[in-house]
Motif scaffolding. Structure first.
Motif, PDB file in Angstrom:
ATOM      1  N   ILE A  20       0.759  -0.999   0.169  1.00  0.00           N
ATOM      2  CA  ILE A  20      -0.039   0.027   0.057  1.00  0.00           C
ATOM      3  C   ILE A  20       0.859   1.171   0.019  1.00  0.00           C
ATOM      4  O   ILE A  20       1.769   1.341   0.779  1.00  0.00           O
ATOM      5  CB  ILE A  20      -0.971   0.162   1.370  1.00  0.00           C
ATOM      6  CG1 ILE A  20      -1.707  -1.276   1.396  1.00  0.00           C
ATOM      7  CG2 ILE A  20      -1.876   1.304   1.239  1.00  0.00           C
ATOM      8  CD1 ILE A  20      -2.474  -1.366   2.763  1.00  0.00           C
ATOM      9  N   CYS A  40     -11.232   1.929   6.898  1.00  0.00           N
ATOM     10  CA  CYS A  40     -10.469   0.563   6.747  1.00  0.00           C
ATOM     11  C   CYS A  40     -11.179  -0.501   7.895  1.00  0.00           C
ATOM     12  O   CYS A  40     -10.858   0.161   9.114  1.00  0.00           O
ATOM     13  CB  CYS A  40      -9.060   0.761   6.870  1.00  0.00           C
ATOM     14  SG  CYS A  40      -8.280  -0.776   7.183  1.00  0.00           S
ATOM     15  N   PRO A  41     -11.688  -1.338   7.522  1.00  0.00           N
ATOM     16  CA  PRO A  41     -12.004  -2.323   8.983  1.00  0.00           C
ATOM     17  C   PRO A  41     -10.738  -2.698   9.692  1.00  0.00           C
ATOM     18  O   PRO A  41     -10.972  -3.071  10.956  1.00  0.00           O
ATOM     19  CB  PRO A  41     -12.883  -3.442   8.396  1.00  0.00           C
ATOM     20  CG  PRO A  41     -12.063  -3.738   6.938  1.00  0.00           C
ATOM     21  CD  PRO A  41     -11.624  -2.240   6.431  1.00  0.00           C
ATOM     22  N   ALA A  42      -9.567  -2.699   9.350  1.00  0.00           N
ATOM     23  CA  ALA A  42      -8.375  -3.223  10.110  1.00  0.00           C
ATOM     24  C   ALA A  42      -7.569  -2.079  10.616  1.00  0.00           C
ATOM     25  O   ALA A  42      -6.714  -2.219  11.202  1.00  0.00           O
ATOM     26  CB  ALA A  42      -7.541  -4.116   8.972  1.00  0.00           C
ATOM     27  N   TYR A  45      -4.907   2.712   8.337  1.00  0.00           N
ATOM     28  CA  TYR A  45      -4.488   4.306   8.235  1.00  0.00           C
ATOM     29  C   TYR A  45      -4.610   4.973   9.440  1.00  0.00           C
ATOM     30  O   TYR A  45      -5.766   4.802  10.153  1.00  0.00           O
ATOM     31  CB  TYR A  45      -5.252   4.969   7.082  1.00  0.00           C
ATOM     32  CG  TYR A  45      -5.008   4.168   6.152  1.00  0.00           C
ATOM     33  CD1 TYR A  45      -4.092   4.250   5.108  1.00  0.00           C
ATOM     34  CD2 TYR A  45      -6.043   3.015   5.426  1.00  0.00           C
ATOM     35  CE1 TYR A  45      -3.836   3.768   3.746  1.00  0.00           C
ATOM     36  CE2 TYR A  45      -5.720   2.393   4.286  1.00  0.00           C
ATOM     37  CZ  TYR A  45      -4.944   2.656   3.468  1.00  0.00           C
ATOM     38  OH  TYR A  45      -4.768   1.956   2.117  1.00  0.00           O
ATOM     39  N   CYS A  61      -3.509  -5.458   6.731  1.00  0.00           N
ATOM     40  CA  CYS A  61      -4.404  -5.295   5.780  1.00  0.00           C
ATOM     41  C   CYS A  61      -5.314  -6.819   5.563  1.00  0.00           C
ATOM     42  O   CYS A  61      -4.662  -7.811   5.235  1.00  0.00           O
ATOM     43  CB  CYS A  61      -3.973  -4.830   4.351  1.00  0.00           C
ATOM     44  SG  CYS A  61      -4.843  -4.563   3.137  1.00  0.00           S
ATOM     45  N   LEU A  62      -6.475  -6.576   5.452  1.00  0.00           N
ATOM     46  CA  LEU A  62      -7.289  -7.785   5.071  1.00  0.00           C
ATOM     47  C   LEU A  62      -7.839  -7.948   3.854  1.00  0.00           C
ATOM     48  O   LEU A  62      -8.559  -8.849   3.304  1.00  0.00           O
ATOM     49  CB  LEU A  62      -8.836  -7.485   5.929  1.00  0.00           C
ATOM     50  CG  LEU A  62      -8.508  -7.436   7.493  1.00  0.00           C
ATOM     51  CD1 LEU A  62      -9.978  -7.151   8.048  1.00  0.00           C
ATOM     52  CD2 LEU A  62      -8.117  -8.761   8.126  1.00  0.00           C
ATOM     53  N   CYS A  64      -9.759  -6.205   1.622  1.00  0.00           N
ATOM     54  CA  CYS A  64     -10.911  -6.046   0.888  1.00  0.00           C
ATOM     55  C   CYS A  64     -11.076  -4.981  -0.125  1.00  0.00           C
ATOM     56  O   CYS A  64     -12.024  -5.241  -0.760  1.00  0.00           O
ATOM     57  CB  CYS A  64     -11.870  -5.368   2.419  1.00  0.00           C
ATOM     58  SG  CYS A  64     -11.520  -3.964   2.669  1.00  0.00           S
ATOM     59  N   GLY A  65      -9.884  -4.174  -0.238  1.00  0.00           N
ATOM     60  CA  GLY A  65     -10.165  -3.229  -1.249  1.00  0.00           C
ATOM     61  C   GLY A  65     -10.725  -2.057  -1.133  1.00  0.00           C
ATOM     62  O   GLY A  65     -10.880  -0.988  -2.114  1.00  0.00           O
ATOM     63  N   THR A  66     -11.399  -1.786   0.158  1.00  0.00           N
ATOM     64  CA  THR A  66     -12.378  -0.553   0.210  1.00  0.00           C
ATOM     65  C   THR A  66     -11.472   0.807   0.069  1.00  0.00           C
ATOM     66  O   THR A  66     -11.959   1.703  -0.424  1.00  0.00           O
ATOM     67  CB  THR A  66     -12.865  -0.733   1.732  1.00  0.00           C
ATOM     68  OG1 THR A  66     -13.473  -1.804   1.796  1.00  0.00           O
ATOM     69  CG2 THR A  66     -13.740   0.462   1.923  1.00  0.00           C
ATOM     70  N   CYS A  67     -10.291   0.681   0.553  1.00  0.00           N
ATOM     71  CA  CYS A  67      -9.558   2.138   0.734  1.00  0.00           C
ATOM     72  C   CYS A  67      -9.098   2.689  -0.659  1.00  0.00           C
ATOM     73  O   CYS A  67      -9.255   3.877  -0.969  1.00  0.00           O
ATOM     74  CB  CYS A  67      -8.256   1.873   1.469  1.00  0.00           C
ATOM     75  SG  CYS A  67      -7.156   0.752   0.965  1.00  0.00           S
ATOM     76  N   TRP A  78      -2.910   0.516  -4.389  1.00  0.00           N
ATOM     77  CA  TRP A  78      -3.089  -0.605  -3.368  1.00  0.00           C
ATOM     78  C   TRP A  78      -2.691  -1.802  -4.563  1.00  0.00           C
ATOM     79  O   TRP A  78      -3.587  -1.740  -5.347  1.00  0.00           O
ATOM     80  CB  TRP A  78      -4.426  -0.477  -2.749  1.00  0.00           C
ATOM     81  CG  TRP A  78      -4.592  -1.705  -1.875  1.00  0.00           C
ATOM     82  CD1 TRP A  78      -4.423  -1.530  -0.554  1.00  0.00           C
ATOM     83  CD2 TRP A  78      -5.280  -2.921  -2.236  1.00  0.00           C
ATOM     84  NE1 TRP A  78      -4.842  -2.813   0.029  1.00  0.00           N
ATOM     85  CE2 TRP A  78      -5.197  -3.847  -1.033  1.00  0.00           C
ATOM     86  CE3 TRP A  78      -5.537  -3.847  -3.595  1.00  0.00           C
ATOM     87  CZ2 TRP A  78      -5.722  -5.082  -0.956  1.00  0.00           C
ATOM     88  CZ3 TRP A  78      -5.802  -5.069  -3.378  1.00  0.00           C
ATOM     89  CH2 TRP A  78      -6.081  -5.796  -2.126  1.00  0.00           C
TER      90      TRP A  78
HETATM   91  S1  SF4 Z   1      -7.676  -3.011   1.581  1.00  0.00           S
HETATM   92 FE1  SF4 Z   1      -7.855  -1.128   2.354  1.00  0.00          FE
HETATM   93  S2  SF4 Z   1      -9.615  -0.881   3.912  1.00  0.00           S
HETATM   94 FE2  SF4 Z   1      -9.069  -3.140   3.220  1.00  0.00          FE
HETATM   95  S3  SF4 Z   1      -8.153  -3.794   5.005  1.00  0.00           S
HETATM   96 FE3  SF4 Z   1      -6.724  -3.340   3.491  1.00  0.00          FE
HETATM   97  S4  SF4 Z   1      -6.100  -1.276   3.835  1.00  0.00           S
HETATM   98 FE4  SF4 Z   1      -8.068  -1.531   5.085  1.00  0.00          FE
END
Ligand code: SF4
Ligand code: SF4
Length: 92
Positions: A20, A40-42, A45, A61-62, A64-67, A78
């Motif tokens: 990232i 971010c669920p984890a 940031y 980081c999980l 998930c791609g949300t960020c 990312w």
């Molecule tokens: S992909 Fe982004 S939002 Fe999802 S867990 Fe990783 S850093 Fe957090």
């Protein structure tokens, strides 16, 4: 099952390479809401008050791609961790 319980099932094989990157730190200074710090669920940031920048704890980081889509300035580069690294699940 609550998110915290689900996170207990996560296994990490952390890569030394950070997958990232914040592309432009100056954009973060101007970014009003700093969406990345709460989307971010984890909790990867965090705003570093002393250094005036976003600190990235990529190890949690999980994937998930949300960020990647949530940053209003497209300022997060990312990629998936390299093959064999990153997250996996204990029961799956
Ligand atoms: S992909 Fe982004 S939002 Fe999802 S867990 Fe990783 S850093 Fe957090
Ligand atoms: S949301 Fe994007 S521009 Fe705003 S602080 Fe986070 S990474 Fe920087």
């Amino acid at each position: 099952m609550k998110l915290d319980d689900k996170l207990y099932l996560v296994r990490f094989n952390t890569d030394k390479l950070n997958h990232i990157k914040i592309t432009n730190g100056d954009l973060c200074l101007k970014c009003k809401d700093k969406v990345c710090t709460f989307i971010c669920p984890a909790h990867v940031y965090d705003w570093d008050e002393e250094e005036n920048r976003i600190a990235v704890g990529y190890e949690g980081c999980l994937e998930c791609g949300t960020c990647r889509v949530a940053c209003p300035h497209g300022n997060i580069k990312w990629d998936y961790p390299r093959g064999g690294f990153g997250v996996s699940w204990k029961n799956g």
